[in-house]
Each structure stands twice: as C-alpha cells, then as structure tokens.
Write an enzyme that holds these catalytic residues in place. Structure first.
Site, PDB file in Angstrom:
ATOM      1  N   ARG A   1     -21.420 -33.220  14.167  1.00 51.09           N
ATOM      2  CA  ARG A   1     -20.935 -32.023  13.487  1.00 51.09           C
ATOM      3  C   ARG A   1     -20.019 -32.445  12.346  1.00 51.09           C
ATOM      4  O   ARG A   1     -19.691 -33.613  12.201  1.00 51.09           O
ATOM      5  CB  ARG A   1     -20.205 -31.090  14.473  1.00 51.09           C
ATOM      6  CG  ARG A   1     -19.240 -31.854  15.361  1.00 51.09           C
ATOM      7  CD  ARG A   1     -17.971 -31.162  15.631  1.00 51.09           C
ATOM      8  NE  ARG A   1     -17.201 -30.859  14.461  1.00 51.09           N
ATOM      9  CZ  ARG A   1     -16.446 -31.744  13.785  1.00 51.09           C
ATOM     10  NH1 ARG A   1     -16.378 -33.017  14.154  1.00 51.09           N
ATOM     11  NH2 ARG A   1     -15.758 -31.373  12.736  1.00 51.09           N
ATOM     12  N   GLY A   2     -19.584 -31.440  11.555  1.00 51.00           N
ATOM     13  CA  GLY A   2     -18.810 -31.732  10.355  1.00 51.00           C
ATOM     14  C   GLY A   2     -19.800 -31.768   9.190  1.00 51.00           C
ATOM     15  O   GLY A   2     -20.837 -32.445   9.284  1.00 51.00           O
ATOM     16  N   ALA A   3     -19.478 -31.053   8.111  1.00 54.59           N
ATOM     17  CA  ALA A   3     -20.463 -30.836   7.043  1.00 54.59           C
ATOM     18  C   ALA A   3     -21.060 -32.137   6.482  1.00 54.59           C
ATOM     19  O   ALA A   3     -22.286 -32.300   6.446  1.00 54.59           O
ATOM     20  CB  ALA A   3     -19.841 -29.984   5.940  1.00 54.59           C
TER      21      ALA A   3
ATOM     22  N   ARG B   1     -28.281 -25.706  11.172  1.00 54.22           N
ATOM     23  CA  ARG B   1     -27.008 -24.977  11.038  1.00 54.22           C
ATOM     24  C   ARG B   1     -26.971 -24.380   9.624  1.00 54.22           C
ATOM     25  O   ARG B   1     -27.253 -25.082   8.652  1.00 54.22           O
ATOM     26  CB  ARG B   1     -25.801 -25.907  11.275  1.00 54.22           C
ATOM     27  CG  ARG B   1     -25.743 -26.402  12.722  1.00 54.22           C
ATOM     28  CD  ARG B   1     -24.399 -27.005  13.066  1.00 54.22           C
ATOM     29  NE  ARG B   1     -23.358 -26.012  13.200  1.00 54.22           N
ATOM     30  CZ  ARG B   1     -22.057 -26.319  13.297  1.00 54.22           C
ATOM     31  NH1 ARG B   1     -21.672 -27.575  13.247  1.00 54.22           N
ATOM     32  NH2 ARG B   1     -21.150 -25.372  13.434  1.00 54.22           N
TER      33      ARG B   1
ATOM     34  N   GLN C   1     -12.206 -28.614  18.277  1.00 53.08           N
ATOM     35  CA  GLN C   1     -12.346 -29.817  17.446  1.00 53.08           C
ATOM     36  C   GLN C   1     -10.989 -30.476  17.214  1.00 53.08           C
ATOM     37  O   GLN C   1     -10.898 -31.695  17.069  1.00 53.08           O
ATOM     38  CB  GLN C   1     -12.961 -29.453  16.081  1.00 53.08           C
ATOM     39  CG  GLN C   1     -14.437 -29.127  16.098  1.00 53.08           C
ATOM     40  CD  GLN C   1     -14.676 -27.635  16.226  1.00 53.08           C
ATOM     41  OE1 GLN C   1     -13.852 -26.911  16.776  1.00 53.08           O
ATOM     42  NE2 GLN C   1     -15.810 -27.178  15.745  1.00 53.08           N
TER      43      GLN C   1
ATOM     44  N   ASN D   1     -14.977 -22.334   5.761  1.00 53.16           N
ATOM     45  CA  ASN D   1     -14.585 -23.442   6.644  1.00 53.16           C
ATOM     46  C   ASN D   1     -14.393 -22.883   8.052  1.00 53.16           C
ATOM     47  O   ASN D   1     -14.543 -21.679   8.288  1.00 53.16           O
ATOM     48  CB  ASN D   1     -13.317 -24.128   6.120  1.00 53.16           C
ATOM     49  CG  ASN D   1     -13.036 -25.429   6.863  1.00 53.16           C
ATOM     50  OD1 ASN D   1     -13.921 -26.262   7.023  1.00 53.16           O
ATOM     51  ND2 ASN D   1     -11.827 -25.608   7.357  1.00 53.16           N
ATOM     52  N   LYS D   2     -14.067 -23.764   8.974  1.00 52.47           N
ATOM     53  CA  LYS D   2     -13.955 -23.416  10.386  1.00 52.47           C
ATOM     54  C   LYS D   2     -13.150 -22.132  10.597  1.00 52.47           C
ATOM     55  O   LYS D   2     -12.117 -21.930   9.966  1.00 52.47           O
ATOM     56  CB  LYS D   2     -13.295 -24.590  11.124  1.00 52.47           C
ATOM     57  CG  LYS D   2     -13.111 -24.406  12.610  1.00 52.47           C
ATOM     58  CD  LYS D   2     -14.360 -23.982  13.339  1.00 52.47           C
ATOM     59  CE  LYS D   2     -15.539 -24.889  13.119  1.00 52.47           C
ATOM     60  NZ  LYS D   2     -16.823 -24.296  13.586  1.00 52.47           N
TER      61      LYS D   2
ATOM     62  N   ASP E   1     -17.018 -26.299   4.535  1.00 49.74           N
ATOM     63  CA  ASP E   1     -18.459 -26.360   4.832  1.00 49.74           C
ATOM     64  C   ASP E   1     -19.293 -25.912   3.654  1.00 49.74           C
ATOM     65  O   ASP E   1     -20.449 -26.294   3.517  1.00 49.74           O
ATOM     66  CB  ASP E   1     -18.782 -25.510   6.059  1.00 49.74           C
ATOM     67  CG  ASP E   1     -18.354 -26.256   7.306  1.00 49.74           C
ATOM     68  OD1 ASP E   1     -17.157 -26.219   7.627  1.00 49.74           O
ATOM     69  OD2 ASP E   1     -19.214 -26.920   7.909  1.00 49.74           O
TER      70      ASP E   1
HETATM   71  O1  MRU Z   1     -18.539 -26.422  13.405  1.00 52.54           O
HETATM   72  P1  MRU Z   1     -18.097 -27.752  12.859  1.00 52.54           P
HETATM   73  O2  MRU Z   1     -17.274 -28.540  13.794  1.00 52.54           O
HETATM   74  O3  MRU Z   1     -19.252 -28.536  12.282  1.00 52.54           O
HETATM   75  O4  MRU Z   1     -17.162 -27.346  11.639  1.00 52.54           O
HETATM   76  C1  MRU Z   1     -16.575 -28.362  10.884  1.00 52.54           C
HETATM   77  C2  MRU Z   1     -15.630 -27.850   9.877  1.00 52.54           C
HETATM   78  O5  MRU Z   1     -15.416 -26.676   9.734  1.00 52.54           O
HETATM   79  C3  MRU Z   1     -15.002 -28.864   8.972  1.00 52.54           C
HETATM   80  O6  MRU Z   1     -13.761 -28.413   8.541  1.00 52.54           O
HETATM   81  C4  MRU Z   1     -15.897 -29.088   7.753  1.00 52.54           C
HETATM   82  O7  MRU Z   1     -17.210 -29.326   8.121  1.00 52.54           O
HETATM   83  C5  MRU Z   1     -15.415 -30.220   6.927  1.00 52.54           C
HETATM   84  S1  MRU Z   1     -15.659 -31.743   7.768  1.00 52.54           S
HETATM   85  C6  MRU Z   1     -15.213 -32.989   6.720  1.00 52.54           C
END
Ligand code: MRU
Length: 343
Positions: free
Chosen positions: A41-43, A84, A194, A245-246, A235
C-alpha cells in the site's frame, strides 16, 4: 518489495509490526490482489508494484506464444488499474509501461521484454531518487526552533509506502538528521492503523523520537504550540492543488490552519493528475465495513452495524502551505503553481 526471476516479492504490510512475512507473486492477477488487499500500500509503492505486475503479464504473454502488444496486455492493464481507484500513481505507472511497449512493438519479443523490464526498474529507481530530493526540500522548510520542534504526521508515508525512504516520512528523516526536529507526533490513523502499525515501526527502527496519538488527540496536541508543521503524503493531487490523502487529512488541515500550524504535502510528480481539474473529481475509495466494525478481527460494534468507510478525503488547496515535489516546492499551491512543476 523485490523483483527477481519473474517474481514480485512484497512484504505483507497487513501483518506488521508483529510478523514479518513476504508474499510472492508470479502473475498480474496476484499483484492486483496484493494491492487490492493492501498487503502492499501507499501510492508510490502500488505504482511500482503495478509496473512489475504488467511486466509479469508480458512474460506470461511471451510464454503462451502471444504477440506482446499493448492490446494483448489490455486485460492485465485493466485488472491492475482497478485494484485501487484513488492513488493515481497506479494508473500513471501502468501508462508508462504501456507507452514503453507501444514504442518497441516493432522489435522482436525478447527485446520488447527487456525494454519493459528496464522501464519497470526505472519507475522504481526514479521513485527512490524523487524521495531523496523531496526529503531534502521538505526538511529545508522546517526551522530549527526548539519551542516548536515537533511535527505531526498521518498514515504511513515511509519506506513501506514508496520504493525509497518515503515522502512525508522522508522529510521527517532528513529534518531529524539535520537537527531540526525534537520528534514526531504520529496519528494512529484509524481504521487501518497505518500510523501505529507502520509509521511507529519505521520511526523506532530509525531511532527518531515519536509519540503515538489517537487521531482525536491531534487538536489538543496542536493547541499546545509545540508543533511547527503537519506533514503528510498524497494519493492524488488535482490540477488546482487540491489533495486526496488518507481519511483524516482534511480534518488535520483545518485544525492546522486554526492553530497557526503550517501544513506540508509531500508527493512526487507521479501523484499529480493534471487531467483532474479539482478535488471534487477524484474518485474516493470506499473500503469494507469490517475495517471499522472490527479491530484485528474482533468485532467492536453491534452485529449488523451499518458503516461508511471512505479511505481518503480531499484537502482544498487553500489549506496547504507547501506542496513539495522532487522538482521544487510550491507555496500556497494553485493551478498556476502546479502547472509550473511540469514546465
Ligand atoms: O490506504 P493507503 O494506506 O494506501 O493510503 C496511503 C496514504 O494515504 C498515503 O498518505 C499516501 O499514499 C502517500 S504514501 C507516500
């Protein structure tokens, strides 16, 4: 994540911090699944994983005797892209791979594979370089002010979420190394945790001082005046500077503005979607109810509870003080400032 011998190995982030286990994918369907299920996970990380997923689909096409073309790989492209919806890095990386294949379609099959493999490796190594550049630029914005020597971060934006040292957490690392920080407040980041499971784990390994807080403690922490910056990743950044973002990021931006705390978004250009006019046009992923109604598989709400679980929210550009990318910082981002990053 590691790609070797036609296999993509990913650290299963669902099990951290208590178990360190790797999953191994040998086809694109498996890669789509580990992205969808958030083992990776993470963009930026899901962008890199998707690129390798596309490469695995290319290997499968050659093994089956198919002609290796963008059309042959279209089903794999669609399956990976659908894993996603919010993080634009996923589609960005797949588009880079498809564009690469299109330019080499006149070459023989093995050469096409070699070019695709090089493209996937380049997507990965460029993310590593982008992380380093953003970390330095972002850390340079943080004053060494011992009264306000703390920052606050949300979600996980470190090595687990990228191919390199991270975006927002990369800034934290460099600011700490430069003696500009006393420590980091880490939001636990409900519902997927997270912050507590991944960011706290990464900071512990780096010996960077931190305090894990409940998301709902952020307002009172900012009210103490110890925090100089809230620093988050993204994201998807829209063309006007709005940032998805999250979930919980928007609330933090409102709180930061109220308390006179600056708000920094750190993201590579691969997270900027210039075709998306504003944040309202960003598709927000909704995740399963069980992520909210259960904790570690144990129910914490009545049976049959009705849940709304958006995984992301949109922070309007007007609440952002600095957008940090690998090619430069945009203060108070707006449409013109975002466009300048691509000149
Ligand atoms: O749902 P996730 O854990 O994939 O969400 C991640 C985030 O929201 C991060 O802040 C974003 O992807 C940046 S990661 C460098």
């Amino acid at each position: 994540m590691k790609y070797k011998d036609k296999r993509l190995h990913v650290l299963d982030q669902r099990l951290l911090p208590h178990r360190v286990e790797w999953l191994c994918c040998s086809d694109a369907t498996c890669v789509a699944k580990v992205i969808r299920d958030m083992a990776v996970r993470g963009a930026p990380a899901i962008g890199v994983a998707a690129a390798y997923g596309y490469l695995l689909a290319a290997h499968a096409a050659i093994a089956q005797g198919d002609d290796l073309t963008v059309t042959t790989l279209e089903p794999a492209y669609r399956e990976l892209a659908a894993a996603r919806p919010t993080a634009v890095n996923l589609v960005w990386a797949l588009d880079c791979m498809a564009a690469c294949l299109r330019t080499v379609e006149s070459l023989e099959g093995d050469e096409r594979l070699r070019r695709l493999s090089a493209e996937a490796q380049m997507i990965e190594s460029r993310d590593v370089e982008a992380n380093l550049a953003m970390s330095q630029l972002g850390a340079g914005l943080i004053d060494s002010d011992s009264e306000r020597g703390w920052v606050l971060t949300h979600c996980n934006t470190g090595a687990l979420a990228t191919a390199g040292q991270g975006t927002a957490l990369g800034v934290v690392r460099d600011a700490w190394a430069a003696g500009r920080l006393r420590g980091v407040f880490v939001d636990e980041t409900r519902p997927w945790l997270q912050g507590s499971r991944l960011t706290a784990w990464e900071l512990q390994q780096e010996s960077i001082p931190y305090r894990l807080i409940c998301d709902s403690a952020a307002a009172s922490v900012l009210a103490t005046g110890q925090v100089s910056w809230v620093i988050v990743g993204a994201d998807r950044v829209a063309a006007n500077g709005d940032v998805a973002n999250k979930i919980g990021t928007y609330a933090l931006a409102v709180l930061a503005r109220h308390h006179g705390v600056k708000f920094m978004v750190v993201a590579p250009r691969s997270t900027i979607d210039r075709d998306c006019a504003h944040g309202g046009a960003i598709e927000i992923e909704e995740r399963p109810a069980s992520e909210v109604s259960e904790i570690a598989g144990r129910p914490v709400a009545p049976e049959g509870v009705v849940v709304y679980n958006p995984a992301f929210d949109v922070t309007p550009a007007g609440l952002i003080d600095a957008l940090v990318t690998e090619v430069g910082v945009v203060r108070r981002p707006d449409r013109a400032g975002v466009a300048r990053l691509f000149e």
